[in-house]
Scaffold this motif. Structure first.
Motif, mmCIF file in Angstrom:
data_model
loop_
_atom_site.group_PDB
_atom_site.id
_atom_site.type_symbol
_atom_site.label_atom_id
_atom_site.label_comp_id
_atom_site.label_asym_id
_atom_site.label_seq_id
_atom_site.Cartn_x
_atom_site.Cartn_y
_atom_site.Cartn_z
ATOM 1 N N ILE A 281 55.798 -86.948 -24.623
ATOM 2 C CA ILE A 281 56.097 -86.255 -25.912
ATOM 3 C C ILE A 281 55.594 -87.359 -27.123
ATOM 4 O O ILE A 281 55.876 -88.345 -27.317
ATOM 5 N N HIS A 282 54.439 -86.734 -27.592
ATOM 6 C CA HIS A 282 53.529 -87.389 -28.759
ATOM 7 C C HIS A 282 54.230 -86.748 -30.091
ATOM 8 O O HIS A 282 53.960 -85.640 -30.156
ATOM 9 N N HIS A 283 54.761 -87.719 -30.975
ATOM 10 C CA HIS A 283 55.364 -87.139 -32.203
ATOM 11 C C HIS A 283 54.169 -87.095 -33.079
ATOM 12 O O HIS A 283 53.813 -88.238 -33.771
ATOM 13 N N LEU A 284 53.773 -85.986 -33.771
ATOM 14 C CA LEU A 284 52.604 -86.046 -34.677
ATOM 15 C C LEU A 284 52.951 -85.861 -36.151
ATOM 16 O O LEU A 284 54.188 -85.334 -36.346
ATOM 17 N N ARG A 285 52.085 -86.180 -37.007
ATOM 18 C CA ARG A 285 52.423 -86.010 -38.336
ATOM 19 C C ARG A 285 52.084 -84.557 -38.671
ATOM 20 O O ARG A 285 51.179 -83.801 -37.856
ATOM 21 N N PRO A 286 52.548 -83.743 -39.770
ATOM 22 C CA PRO A 286 52.438 -82.484 -40.006
ATOM 23 C C PRO A 286 50.848 -82.185 -39.961
ATOM 24 O O PRO A 286 50.062 -82.778 -40.614
ATOM 25 N N ASP B 261 43.833 -81.324 -34.112
ATOM 26 C CA ASP B 261 42.867 -82.402 -33.871
ATOM 27 C C ASP B 261 43.526 -83.263 -32.807
ATOM 28 O O ASP B 261 42.719 -83.539 -31.928
ATOM 29 N N PHE B 262 44.700 -83.423 -32.514
ATOM 30 C CA PHE B 262 45.266 -84.164 -31.438
ATOM 31 C C PHE B 262 44.926 -83.524 -30.102
ATOM 32 O O PHE B 262 44.494 -84.209 -29.043
ATOM 33 N N LEU C 61 43.340 -95.585 -20.031
ATOM 34 C CA LEU C 61 43.678 -94.898 -21.286
ATOM 35 C C LEU C 61 43.890 -96.016 -22.173
ATOM 36 O O LEU C 61 43.348 -96.200 -23.438
ATOM 37 N N ALA C 62 44.555 -97.240 -21.809
ATOM 38 C CA ALA C 62 44.720 -98.495 -22.722
ATOM 39 C C ALA C 62 43.466 -98.926 -23.209
ATOM 40 O O ALA C 62 43.382 -99.637 -24.177
ATOM 41 N N ALA C 63 42.415 -98.964 -22.174
ATOM 42 C CA ALA C 63 41.163 -99.523 -22.787
ATOM 43 C C ALA C 63 40.169 -98.726 -23.237
ATOM 44 O O ALA C 63 39.098 -99.039 -23.675
ATOM 45 N N ALA C 64 40.707 -97.261 -23.714
ATOM 46 C CA ALA C 64 39.719 -96.460 -24.410
ATOM 47 C C ALA C 64 40.076 -96.797 -25.916
ATOM 48 O O ALA C 64 41.064 -96.062 -26.221
ATOM 49 N N PRO C 65 39.249 -97.219 -26.586
ATOM 50 C CA PRO C 65 39.424 -97.400 -28.197
ATOM 51 C C PRO C 65 39.765 -95.984 -28.671
ATOM 52 O O PRO C 65 40.504 -95.912 -29.495
ATOM 53 N N ALA D 14 43.139 -95.409 -30.748
ATOM 54 C CA ALA D 14 43.129 -94.999 -32.185
ATOM 55 C C ALA D 14 43.733 -93.889 -32.518
ATOM 56 O O ALA D 14 44.547 -93.832 -33.573
ATOM 57 N N LEU D 15 43.863 -92.760 -31.567
ATOM 58 C CA LEU D 15 44.675 -91.566 -31.643
ATOM 59 C C LEU D 15 46.118 -91.812 -31.691
ATOM 60 O O LEU D 15 46.836 -91.350 -32.526
ATOM 61 N N LEU D 16 46.604 -92.672 -30.974
ATOM 62 C CA LEU D 16 47.945 -93.026 -30.493
ATOM 63 C C LEU D 16 48.404 -93.609 -31.872
ATOM 64 O O LEU D 16 49.667 -93.741 -32.000
ATOM 65 N N SER D 17 47.729 -94.622 -32.325
ATOM 66 C CA SER D 17 48.163 -95.246 -33.668
ATOM 67 C C SER D 17 48.491 -94.371 -34.850
ATOM 68 O O SER D 17 49.106 -95.037 -35.669
ATOM 69 N N SER D 18 47.924 -93.153 -34.790
ATOM 70 C CA SER D 18 48.293 -92.446 -35.943
ATOM 71 C C SER D 18 49.576 -91.373 -35.588
ATOM 72 O O SER D 18 49.798 -90.638 -36.735
ATOM 73 N N LEU D 19 50.137 -91.612 -34.658
ATOM 74 C CA LEU D 19 51.408 -90.918 -34.415
ATOM 75 C C LEU D 19 52.681 -91.099 -35.334
ATOM 76 O O LEU D 19 52.595 -92.288 -35.947
#
Length: 256
Positions: free
Chosen positions: A150-155, A160-161, A224-228, A232-237
């Motif tokens: 469950i990835h919690h997204l910004r509005p 894009d995600f 996935l941990a090695a895929a920049p 980067a996408l996860l860091s925007s959650l």
């Protein structure tokens, strides 16, 4: 999205445009009692009322959690199916016994496929005969299991995600032997059956993936941990991802 061939016994049970992800907190030691009631008595009644029972699971990390998914043909169909079931004879007969196992049943996410074709493909799957007694898993090894993230997204971030998940994550999942089952985002329509609450104000992207072994799961996580781009996408959650490691019951249509 690559979806598995093992999805209900009725060929009419196809991808559902509306799905509930339900997480129940149970009284200590009562999970297998609820599973016996659910798998033995509640599946047929719900499907006869017009819904699809997609999958039900033991949570490998939380021994008193029961997690399940059910699908509907739309929001109005959801209202009609839930009304028929919860006002019908099957729930009347088993309601007290089921509720006696629960502390809370209100952790519910209302979902829709993240893109056309991203829902569960269930045509051709089938359930086995209900066993007299289902022996639960004796450990928490991730084998023949399903992982829901469950990835919690910004509005406003859903499209894009979803696009980047399809581009960056799904090929890695497939490359390392995982089986992507479905992907969803929040269904923001008004709850059509308010008698059963859902989590309001949520904005999530959910992936559902099957793994044949812990090694496969570990390989995917490392890749996935090695895929920049993915990191980067996860860091925007909006907040950290929730991971549900699940073991299917004998009557689950997913993960068998």
């Amino acid at each position: 999205m690559s979806l598995p061939p093992n999805a209900p016994s009725k060929s009419s049970l196809n991808a559902s445009p509306v799905v509930e992800l339900r997480q129940y907190t149970l009284k200590p030691g009562r999970r297998d009692t609820l599973i016996d009631i659910f798998d033995g008595h509640l599946i047929d009644g719900q499907e006869a009322a017009g819904m699809t029972i997609i999958g039900q699971f033991r949570d490998l990390d939380r021994p008193d959690m029961f997690v399940w998914l059910r699908g509907f043909e739309g929001m109005e169909a959801r209202k009609n199916a839930l009304t028929a079931f919860y006002e019908g004879p099957v729930w009347a007969a088993w309601r007290d016994a089921a509720n006696a196992t629960m502390i809370s049943s209100d952790d519910v996410l209302l979902l829709k496929p993240a893109w056309p074709g991203a829902g569960f493909q269930l045509t051709g799957s089938q359930r086995t005969a209900v066993p007299a007694y289902e022996k639960p898993s004796e450990d928490n090894r991730l084998s023949d299991s399903v992982v829901i993230k469950i990835h919690h997204l910004r509005p406003g971030a859903e499209a894009d995600f979803a696009s980047r998940f399809e581009t960056d994550a799904i090929p890695t999942l497939a490359e390392f032997g995982a089986r992507p089952l479905a992907a969803f985002v929040t269904e923001h329509a008004e709850n059509s059956f308010p008698r059963l609450p859902v989590r309001s104000g949520e904005n999530v992207f959910i992936s559902v993936t099957a793994f044949d072994s812990a090694d496969v799961h570990d390989g995917v996580e490392a890749a996935l941990a090695a895929a920049p781009a993915w990191q980067a996408l996860l860091s925007s959650l909006a907040r950290p991802t929730e991971t549900l490691r699940l073991s299917p019951t004998s009557q689950s249509l997913l993960g068998q």
